[in-house]
Write an enzyme that holds these catalytic residues in place. Structure first.
Site, PDB file in Angstrom:
ATOM      1  N   ASP A 100      33.006  47.054  57.058  1.00 62.70           N
ATOM      2  CA  ASP A 100      32.568  48.406  56.550  1.00 62.70           C
ATOM      3  C   ASP A 100      33.564  49.431  57.371  1.00 62.70           C
ATOM      4  O   ASP A 100      33.956  49.114  58.413  1.00 62.70           O
ATOM      5  CB  ASP A 100      31.060  48.616  56.904  1.00 62.70           C
ATOM      6  CG  ASP A 100      30.958  48.247  58.294  1.00 62.70           C
ATOM      7  OD1 ASP A 100      31.447  47.505  58.911  1.00 62.70           O
ATOM      8  OD2 ASP A 100      29.755  48.946  58.728  1.00 62.70           O
ATOM      9  N   GLU A 164      28.672  47.103  60.659  1.00 59.26           N
ATOM     10  CA  GLU A 164      28.882  47.325  62.022  1.00 59.26           C
ATOM     11  C   GLU A 164      28.576  49.026  62.238  1.00 59.26           C
ATOM     12  O   GLU A 164      27.926  49.338  63.147  1.00 59.26           O
ATOM     13  CB  GLU A 164      29.949  46.979  62.665  1.00 59.26           C
ATOM     14  CG  GLU A 164      30.300  47.025  63.978  1.00 59.26           C
ATOM     15  CD  GLU A 164      30.858  48.446  64.480  1.00 59.26           C
ATOM     16  OE1 GLU A 164      30.844  48.770  65.683  1.00 59.26           O
ATOM     17  OE2 GLU A 164      31.268  49.307  63.454  1.00 59.26           O
TER      18      GLU A 164
END
Length: 450
Positions: A100, A164
């Site tokens: 991400d 994350e």
């Protein structure tokens, strides 16, 4: 050539060059896949497309893939693959990266943030340094090992993870809690924000290996008062009381604390450059480090930065509740002292709620550190590896709960004038093509000898 390789030296060279050649394309492809994580389930994009891309690239060279959608929402894709090592009695090494990225506004960029453009010697786009560069290098080396029949000295587990950028609650944390068998036997881990070069005095380079992270506390302050009409005299205004508390916190400076990781880093810089870092003027001395001073300066004390305010619903209505969001970063060993100081500063009338992740710290010593240093020096003779603490946080916070020693080691040899720290979550994020190729060579050597 590693004793664990099953191919000749010439084939090894050809295999490594192939990995170097493909890493740039892998990074560019990954950047073009929008994996924006807003932290809001209604607006995030999700990592599924990137995870499927990674799974395809691993599968086509023969890996058995575990694809898991983690968390409470569809599309949070994770990919895990294991490469058995020569010595199964040794603890395995986890190589992890997140898929991400944080949001990016195309209007602010020189190139489109999801173009993956390769120009001017760089790969451009959101995630170029945080952290699709390391994902691409790990993927290139993992493919090369399988394709060329290389058996590492111990098990390697490659993990490509979701969420994350919002703390890993829907990614690494979820996997550690619900699928710990995927990481069975792993005793050490490497990931992002370490292994990059910094040019010091007289062109001498040092590579910073991340051995510690500050803890994260996302704090909500809440103040209650008496609701009323905005035209009246009012002595119990929640907005006023919150503003006073936020101003007090924003102007507060927590005490200077030299942790072992920071002290060892500064001692190493002194050996290399001769620069002194006296404790009675440590912040002034750290300023000598140029762009790096922002990274190091943020690890000298706890921080609590107000970031958002929420109150009211109409111009002429005094609300009964006002809230503020505060991003707190806490040094290892300072959690209890931080809480006491916060309570004394804000007083009993300011409610405090938080979610958080603990600090992480490990030693800069042992076989794994020696192998990191040797792998870097083989590609950049005369340089030196040093430990450092990062002010942010990574998925290491989740994997450390499993007893792993965690390091930031995503090797990049960077131009001396590149403000690398400013690229993280910044406009025109980019990574040098040469640095990707360098990092692939270093990572290849490290994983063959780890």
């Amino acid at each position: 050539m590693s004793e664990h390789s099953e191919t000749s030296g010439t084939d090894q060279d050809l295999g490594l060059r192939r990995a170097e050649d493909e890493v740039v394309g892998l990074a560019s492809d990954l950047i073009r896949i929008d994996t924006t994580n807003t932290g809001d389930a209604e607006t995030l994009v999700g990592e599924r497309a990137a995870a499927e891309y990674v799974a395809e690239k691993l599968g086509e060279v023969g890996y058995e893939i575990t694809y898991v959608e983690s968390g409470d929402h569809a599309g949070r894709g994770n990919v895990v693959a294991r490469l058995p090592g020569a010595d199964s009695s040794r603890g395995g090494l986890l190589v992890h990266g997140h898929l991400d990225v944080v949001p990016a506004d195309p209007a602010e960029w020189s190139v489109h943030p999801f173009s993956g453009a390769v120009q001017d010697g760089y790969v451009w786009g959101r995630g170029a340094v945080d952290m699709k560069d390391m994902v691409a290098m790990s993927l290139a080396v993992a493919r090369r090992f399988k394709r060329d029949g290389i058996t590492p000295p111990r098990d390697l587990v490659f993990a490509f993870l979701a969420d994350e950028e919002a703390g890993g609650l829907q990614g690494a944390q979820w996997l550690v809690d619900h699928r710990p068998e995927l990481f069975e036997g792993c005793t050490e881990a490497i990931s992002e924000v370490g292994g990059f070069s910094v040019t010091l005095k007289d062109g001498v380079r040092t590579y910073l290996v991340q051995t510690a992270e500050k803890g994260i506390r996302w704090l909500t302050l809440r103040v209650r008062g008496r609701a009323g009409h905005g035209s009246m005299v009012h002595d119990d205004n929640a907005v006023t009381k919150l503003a006073e508390a936020v101003a007090k916190l924003g102007q507060h400076r927590f005490p200077l604390v030299l942790t072992d990781s920071v002290r060892e880093f500064l001692d190493g810089v002194t050996e290399i450059t001769g620069w002194e870092f006296p404790e009675d003027d440590i912040e002034g001395a750290v300023a000598k480090l140029g762009n790096l001073s922002r990274i190091v300066g943020a690890t000298l004390r706890d921080t609590a930065n107000p970031t958002m305010l929420t109150a009211g619903y109409k111009h002429n209505v005094i609300p009964s509740v006002a809230e503020a969001a505060v991003d707190c970063r806490i040094l290892p060993g300072r959690e209890e002292a931080f809480e006491r100081e916060l309570a004394e500063l804000l007083g009993p009338d300011v409610e405090r709620e938080w979610v958080g992740l603990p600090p992480v710290e490990t030693k800069f010593e042992g076989r794994i550190v020696d192998t990191m240093s040797a792998s870097l020096l083989a590609e950049d003779p005369g340089a030196r590896a040093l430990p450092y603490m990062m002010s942010g946080g990574t998925d290491a916070k989740s994997f450390s709960r499993m007893g792993m020693s965690c390091y930031g080691f995503a090797p990049l040899k960077l131009p001396a004038d590149l403000d690398f720290a400013a690229l993280f979550h910044g406009v025109d994020e980019r990574v040098p093509v040469d640095a990707l190729r360098f990092g692939t060579r270093v990572l290849d050597r490290f994983l063959r000898d780890c």
